[in-house]
Design a protein around this motif. Structure first.
Motif, PDB file in Angstrom:
ATOM      1  N   GLY A  59      24.225 -15.879 -26.083  1.00  0.00           N
ATOM      2  CA  GLY A  59      25.497 -16.188 -26.726  1.00  0.00           C
ATOM      3  C   GLY A  59      26.420 -14.980 -26.834  1.00  0.00           C
ATOM      4  O   GLY A  59      26.001 -13.833 -26.669  1.00  0.00           O
ATOM      5  N   LEU A  60      27.685 -15.262 -27.116  1.00  0.00           N
ATOM      6  CA  LEU A  60      28.697 -14.203 -27.174  1.00  0.00           C
ATOM      7  C   LEU A  60      28.509 -13.269 -28.360  1.00  0.00           C
ATOM      8  O   LEU A  60      28.813 -12.081 -28.268  1.00  0.00           O
ATOM      9  N   ALA A  61      28.025 -13.773 -29.486  1.00  0.00           N
ATOM     10  CA  ALA A  61      27.804 -12.907 -30.653  1.00  0.00           C
ATOM     11  C   ALA A  61      26.762 -11.842 -30.333  1.00  0.00           C
ATOM     12  O   ALA A  61      26.940 -10.663 -30.678  1.00  0.00           O
ATOM     13  N   THR A  62      25.710 -12.232 -29.657  1.00  0.00           N
ATOM     14  CA  THR A  62      24.680 -11.263 -29.259  1.00  0.00           C
ATOM     15  C   THR A  62      25.232 -10.301 -28.220  1.00  0.00           C
ATOM     16  O   THR A  62      24.950  -9.106 -28.274  1.00  0.00           O
ATOM     17  N   LEU A  63      26.029 -10.808 -27.291  1.00  0.00           N
ATOM     18  CA  LEU A  63      26.625  -9.930 -26.286  1.00  0.00           C
ATOM     19  C   LEU A  63      27.482  -8.864 -26.945  1.00  0.00           C
ATOM     20  O   LEU A  63      27.424  -7.697 -26.560  1.00  0.00           O
ATOM     21  N   ARG A  64      28.264  -9.240 -27.944  1.00  0.00           N
ATOM     22  CA  ARG A  64      29.088  -8.234 -28.637  1.00  0.00           C
ATOM     23  C   ARG A  64      28.222  -7.131 -29.234  1.00  0.00           C
ATOM     24  O   ARG A  64      28.595  -5.970 -29.233  1.00  0.00           O
ATOM     25  N   ARG A  65      27.063  -7.518 -29.743  1.00  0.00           N
ATOM     26  CA  ARG A  65      26.163  -6.546 -30.370  1.00  0.00           C
ATOM     27  C   ARG A  65      25.529  -5.595 -29.344  1.00  0.00           C
ATOM     28  O   ARG A  65      25.286  -4.436 -29.642  1.00  0.00           O
ATOM     29  N   VAL A  66      25.277  -6.095 -28.136  1.00  0.00           N
ATOM     30  CA  VAL A  66      24.612  -5.271 -27.118  1.00  0.00           C
ATOM     31  C   VAL A  66      25.517  -5.042 -25.900  1.00  0.00           C
ATOM     32  O   VAL A  66      25.024  -4.848 -24.796  1.00  0.00           O
ATOM     33  N   LEU A  67      26.816  -5.051 -26.134  1.00  0.00           N
ATOM     34  CA  LEU A  67      27.753  -4.895 -25.020  1.00  0.00           C
ATOM     35  C   LEU A  67      27.603  -3.534 -24.342  1.00  0.00           C
ATOM     36  O   LEU A  67      27.573  -3.452 -23.113  1.00  0.00           O
ATOM     37  N   PHE A  68      27.489  -2.469 -25.125  1.00  0.00           N
ATOM     38  CA  PHE A  68      27.392  -1.141 -24.517  1.00  0.00           C
ATOM     39  C   PHE A  68      26.166  -1.007 -23.608  1.00  0.00           C
ATOM     40  O   PHE A  68      26.305  -0.607 -22.443  1.00  0.00           O
ATOM     41  N   PRO A  69      24.942  -1.346 -24.077  1.00  0.00           N
ATOM     42  CA  PRO A  69      23.810  -1.227 -23.147  1.00  0.00           C
ATOM     43  C   PRO A  69      23.911  -2.166 -21.950  1.00  0.00           C
ATOM     44  O   PRO A  69      23.443  -1.830 -20.860  1.00  0.00           O
ATOM     45  N   SER A  70      24.555  -3.326 -22.138  1.00  0.00           N
ATOM     46  CA  SER A  70      24.736  -4.249 -21.010  1.00  0.00           C
ATOM     47  C   SER A  70      25.642  -3.627 -19.951  1.00  0.00           C
ATOM     48  O   SER A  70      25.348  -3.680 -18.755  1.00  0.00           O
TER      49      SER A  70
END
Length: 174
Positions: free
Chosen positions: A123-134
């Protein structure tokens, strides 16, 4: 590897770096799976990485879906560049130019695959949390994919790209 216990050692070594599911997915499915794609290919990366994800707590269907999505980045070069080498042999196109063209097409896609993988599965909420490592993982993989495919050839693209992504994630996590 199962009989000797080496599979469990590899799985625990990778999984012990983080307990966060999205980062485990990046490390195991995307980065380690890409390494297996470069070394073995032919379905092995999805099978091995999915088994590892199941071993750290993912559902079997979820693990399979994550690994299939993650494998879109390295599959064009496959096991030691066999798809590109075969295409060059069949078409008569120069291997170096073909490798460079495939790398120029795949590198931008490879950059966004880790973020897309997290958004699609967590989900997008999780992506926001791990955007930098992604983005870090995608940049390391895509940058090396572009460089190797353009200047060295297709044979080591996935292996060196995946090692770059693994190193970037390990440095981030440690």
């Amino acid at each position: 590897t199962l009989e000797t216990g080496k599979f469990e050692i590899i799985k625990q070594s990778i999984a012990s770096l983080t307990t966060e599911r999205p980062l485990q997915a990046l490390l195991i499915a995307f980065a380690f799976g890409a390494f297996i794609e470069g070394a073995a290919g032919f379905g092995t990366p999805v099978a091995v990485a999915a088994a590892m994800l199941v071993g750290v707590g993912f559902g079997s269907f979820e693990a399979s879906a994550i690994c299939l999505l993650a494998n879109t980045a390295p599959v064009a070069f496959g096991s030691i560049g066999i798809p590109v080498v075969t295409l060059a042999g069949i078409t008569g196109l120069p291997l170096g130019e073909l490798s460079a063209s495939v790398g120029r097409i795949c590198a931008p896609v490879s950059f966004i695959v880790p973020a897309y993988l997290i958004a699609a599965t967590e989900g997008l909420a999780t992506l926001r949390r791990v955007l930098f490592p992604s983005l870090l993982c995608g940049a390391a993989f895509a940058g090396m994919q572009f460089f190797v495919s353009n200047f060295l050839g297709p044979q080591l693209v996935d292996i060196l790209s995946s090692l770059s992504a693994i190193i970037a994630l390990v440095v981030y996590l440690v």
